[in-house]
Scaffold this motif. Structure first.
Motif, PDB file in Angstrom:
ATOM      1  N   VAL A   5      80.372  55.808  69.978  1.00  0.00           N
ATOM      2  CA  VAL A   5      78.993  56.197  70.276  1.00  0.00           C
ATOM      3  C   VAL A   5      78.391  56.930  69.083  1.00  0.00           C
ATOM      4  N   VAL A   6      79.187  57.811  68.473  1.00  0.00           N
ATOM      5  CA  VAL A   6      78.722  58.556  67.299  1.00  0.00           C
ATOM      6  C   VAL A   6      78.463  57.597  66.136  1.00  0.00           C
ATOM      7  N   CYS A   7      79.393  56.658  65.914  1.00  0.00           N
ATOM      8  CA  CYS A   7      79.229  55.679  64.824  1.00  0.00           C
ATOM      9  C   CYS A   7      77.994  54.814  65.063  1.00  0.00           C
ATOM     10  N   SER A   8      77.808  54.382  66.301  1.00  0.00           N
ATOM     11  CA  SER A   8      76.645  53.554  66.632  1.00  0.00           C
ATOM     12  C   SER A   8      75.346  54.330  66.406  1.00  0.00           C
ATOM     13  N   GLY A   9      75.331  55.583  66.856  1.00  0.00           N
ATOM     14  CA  GLY A   9      74.143  56.409  66.679  1.00  0.00           C
ATOM     15  C   GLY A   9      73.826  56.641  65.214  1.00  0.00           C
ATOM     16  N   ALA A  10      74.869  56.873  64.420  1.00  0.00           N
ATOM     17  CA  ALA A  10      74.662  57.102  62.985  1.00  0.00           C
ATOM     18  C   ALA A  10      74.095  55.860  62.306  1.00  0.00           C
ATOM     19  N   LEU A  11      74.604  54.691  62.689  1.00  0.00           N
ATOM     20  CA  LEU A  11      74.102  53.444  62.102  1.00  0.00           C
ATOM     21  C   LEU A  11      72.646  53.204  62.486  1.00  0.00           C
ATOM     22  N   LEU A  12      72.325  53.430  63.746  1.00  0.00           N
ATOM     23  CA  LEU A  12      70.943  53.230  64.197  1.00  0.00           C
ATOM     24  C   LEU A  12      69.987  54.199  63.505  1.00  0.00           C
ATOM     25  N   LEU A  13      70.419  55.436  63.333  1.00  0.00           N
ATOM     26  CA  LEU A  13      69.582  56.421  62.651  1.00  0.00           C
ATOM     27  C   LEU A  13      69.364  56.031  61.195  1.00  0.00           C
ATOM     28  N   TRP A  14      70.428  55.581  60.538  1.00  0.00           N
ATOM     29  CA  TRP A  14      70.324  55.155  59.139  1.00  0.00           C
ATOM     30  C   TRP A  14      69.421  53.924  59.030  1.00  0.00           C
ATOM     31  N   CYS A  34      80.117  52.815  54.574  1.00  0.00           N
ATOM     32  CA  CYS A  34      80.789  54.111  54.430  1.00  0.00           C
ATOM     33  C   CYS A  34      80.676  54.999  55.669  1.00  0.00           C
ATOM     34  N   LEU A  35      79.635  54.824  56.471  1.00  0.00           N
ATOM     35  CA  LEU A  35      79.382  55.715  57.601  1.00  0.00           C
ATOM     36  C   LEU A  35      80.593  55.883  58.531  1.00  0.00           C
ATOM     37  N   PRO A  36      81.183  54.790  59.060  1.00  0.00           N
ATOM     38  CA  PRO A  36      82.332  54.978  59.957  1.00  0.00           C
ATOM     39  C   PRO A  36      83.540  55.588  59.258  1.00  0.00           C
ATOM     40  N   LEU A  37      83.675  55.351  57.961  1.00  0.00           N
ATOM     41  CA  LEU A  37      84.780  55.954  57.209  1.00  0.00           C
ATOM     42  C   LEU A  37      84.597  57.466  57.125  1.00  0.00           C
ATOM     43  N   PHE A  38      83.366  57.909  56.886  1.00  0.00           N
ATOM     44  CA  PHE A  38      83.084  59.344  56.821  1.00  0.00           C
ATOM     45  C   PHE A  38      83.267  60.003  58.196  1.00  0.00           C
ATOM     46  N   ILE A  39      82.804  59.320  59.241  1.00  0.00           N
ATOM     47  CA  ILE A  39      82.850  59.897  60.586  1.00  0.00           C
ATOM     48  C   ILE A  39      84.282  60.015  61.095  1.00  0.00           C
ATOM     49  N   THR A  40      85.099  59.010  60.841  1.00  0.00           N
ATOM     50  CA  THR A  40      86.476  58.999  61.361  1.00  0.00           C
ATOM     51  C   THR A  40      87.503  59.549  60.372  1.00  0.00           C
ATOM     52  N   GLY A  41      87.066  59.837  59.159  1.00  0.00           N
ATOM     53  CA  GLY A  41      88.022  60.292  58.146  1.00  0.00           C
ATOM     54  C   GLY A  41      88.854  59.165  57.565  1.00  0.00           C
ATOM     55  N   GLY A  42      88.461  57.931  57.865  1.00  0.00           N
ATOM     56  CA  GLY A  42      89.170  56.777  57.303  1.00  0.00           C
ATOM     57  C   GLY A  42      90.496  56.479  57.973  1.00  0.00           C
ATOM     58  N   ILE A  43      90.744  57.051  59.152  1.00  0.00           N
ATOM     59  CA  ILE A  43      92.047  56.881  59.799  1.00  0.00           C
ATOM     60  C   ILE A  43      92.326  55.422  60.162  1.00  0.00           C
ATOM     61  N   HIS A  44      91.296  54.698  60.568  1.00  0.00           N
ATOM     62  CA  HIS A  44      91.498  53.300  60.950  1.00  0.00           C
ATOM     63  C   HIS A  44      91.683  52.411  59.715  1.00  0.00           C
ATOM     64  N   MET A  45      90.962  52.725  58.646  1.00  0.00           N
ATOM     65  CA  MET A  45      91.158  51.978  57.401  1.00  0.00           C
ATOM     66  C   MET A  45      92.558  52.220  56.845  1.00  0.00           C
ATOM     67  N   ASP A  46      93.067  53.424  57.022  1.00  0.00           N
ATOM     68  CA  ASP A  46      94.436  53.727  56.615  1.00  0.00           C
ATOM     69  C   ASP A  46      95.416  52.825  57.370  1.00  0.00           C
ATOM     70  N   GLY A  47      95.194  52.660  58.676  1.00  0.00           N
ATOM     71  CA  GLY A  47      96.042  51.777  59.464  1.00  0.00           C
ATOM     72  C   GLY A  47      95.922  50.334  59.025  1.00  0.00           C
ATOM     73  N   TYR A  48      94.701  49.920  58.697  1.00  0.00           N
ATOM     74  CA  TYR A  48      94.476  48.561  58.192  1.00  0.00           C
ATOM     75  C   TYR A  48      95.264  48.327  56.911  1.00  0.00           C
ATOM     76  N   SER A 103      71.466  44.864  66.873  1.00  0.00           N
ATOM     77  CA  SER A 103      72.330  43.974  67.648  1.00  0.00           C
ATOM     78  C   SER A 103      73.809  44.228  67.385  1.00  0.00           C
ATOM     79  N   TYR A 104      74.104  44.891  66.284  1.00  0.00           N
ATOM     80  CA  TYR A 104      75.504  45.136  65.925  1.00  0.00           C
ATOM     81  C   TYR A 104      75.996  46.513  66.353  1.00  0.00           C
ATOM     82  N   ALA A 105      75.130  47.490  66.410  1.00  0.00           N
ATOM     83  CA  ALA A 105      75.530  48.887  66.600  1.00  0.00           C
ATOM     84  C   ALA A 105      76.521  49.131  67.744  1.00  0.00           C
ATOM     85  N   PRO A 106      76.355  48.520  68.934  1.00  0.00           N
ATOM     86  CA  PRO A 106      77.295  48.796  70.031  1.00  0.00           C
ATOM     87  C   PRO A 106      78.719  48.310  69.780  1.00  0.00           C
TER      88      PRO A 106
END
Length: 217
Positions: A5-14, A34-48, A103-106
């Motif tokens: 929800v936070v990532c979606s909101g940030a994208l819509l605001l941007w 970069c937005l989701p990386l900043f919000i999550t600290g890159g934890i998911h990209m680290d897993g990727y 259309s992508y944010a959710p």
């Protein structure tokens, strides 16, 4: 999913800010990646990155699990991270230009709901680690039902925003889910925290490609 929800909101605001000021698509796409990386600290990209390193090794299942635990960043991790970011950038550039960002944010919510669904319905490959600690005491039937419900609601929202783009995004997300479940069981014998992050990144990229394709239909 709450983080989604936070990532979606940030994208819509941007997106709103860039549309109001007529910001160049290059700048929009660069920040959107970069937005989701900043919000999550890159934890998911680290897993990727850990997961692609393990997959690219073509070693035994046990060795792949060891590679994912290794804190050293391998060459394949860096290579495929670059490929991922470039593809994400190009897709965001295209979607912004044809007005499909909303259309992508959710998708940030859907990807996390599907990732959580896999985490509670698939066996843990290590029987230990962060993911195991989060899921071992979970009421799995309730958690599974909640993630399915959230996924359906989010998918319906995507469809309502734009029928073609939303449908293609959901199809892409579901296809990535089916592929991931097969791959994780075959390659690792289940899921780990790293593979969960890997799936989340792949799901978001695939869904973005679906939204982009929907703009061409």
């Amino acid at each position: 999913p709450a983080v989604g929800v936070v990532c979606s909101g940030a994208l819509l605001l941007w997106n709103w800010f860039c549309c109001r000021l007529n910001v160049n698509p290059v700048l929009f796409a660069a920040a959107a990646v970069c937005l989701p990386l900043f919000i999550t600290g890159g934890i998911h990209m680290d897993g990727y990155m850990d997961t692609v390193d393990a997959l690219a090794s073509h070693q035994s299942r046990e060795r792949k699990l060891e590679i994912m635990k290794d804190s050293t960043c391998g060459a394949f991790a860096v290579l495929y991270c670059g490929v991922y970011l470039m593809l994400h950038f190009g897709l965001f550039f295209t979607v912004y230009e044809d007005g499909g960002v909303v259309s992508y944010a959710p998708i940030y919510i859907l990807s996390r709901a599907l990732s959580a669904f896999c985490a509670v319905t698939m066996p843990n490959a290590r029987r230990a680690g962060m993911l195991c600690a989060f899921t071992e005491n979970t009421q799995k039937k309730k958690a599974t039902a909640a993630m399915i419900l959230l996924s359906v609601v989010t998918a319906a929202g995507l469809f309502c925003i734009n029928r073609i783009r939303g449908s293609l995004a959901v199809v892409a997300a579901v296809c990535s889910l089916l592929w991931y479940r097969h791959m994780a069981m075959k390659q690792f014998g289940g899921v780990t925290g790293d593979t969960s992050g890997f799936f989340l990144q792949i799901c978001e990229l695939a869904a973005l490609a679906g939204v982009c394709l929907g703009g061409l239909v």
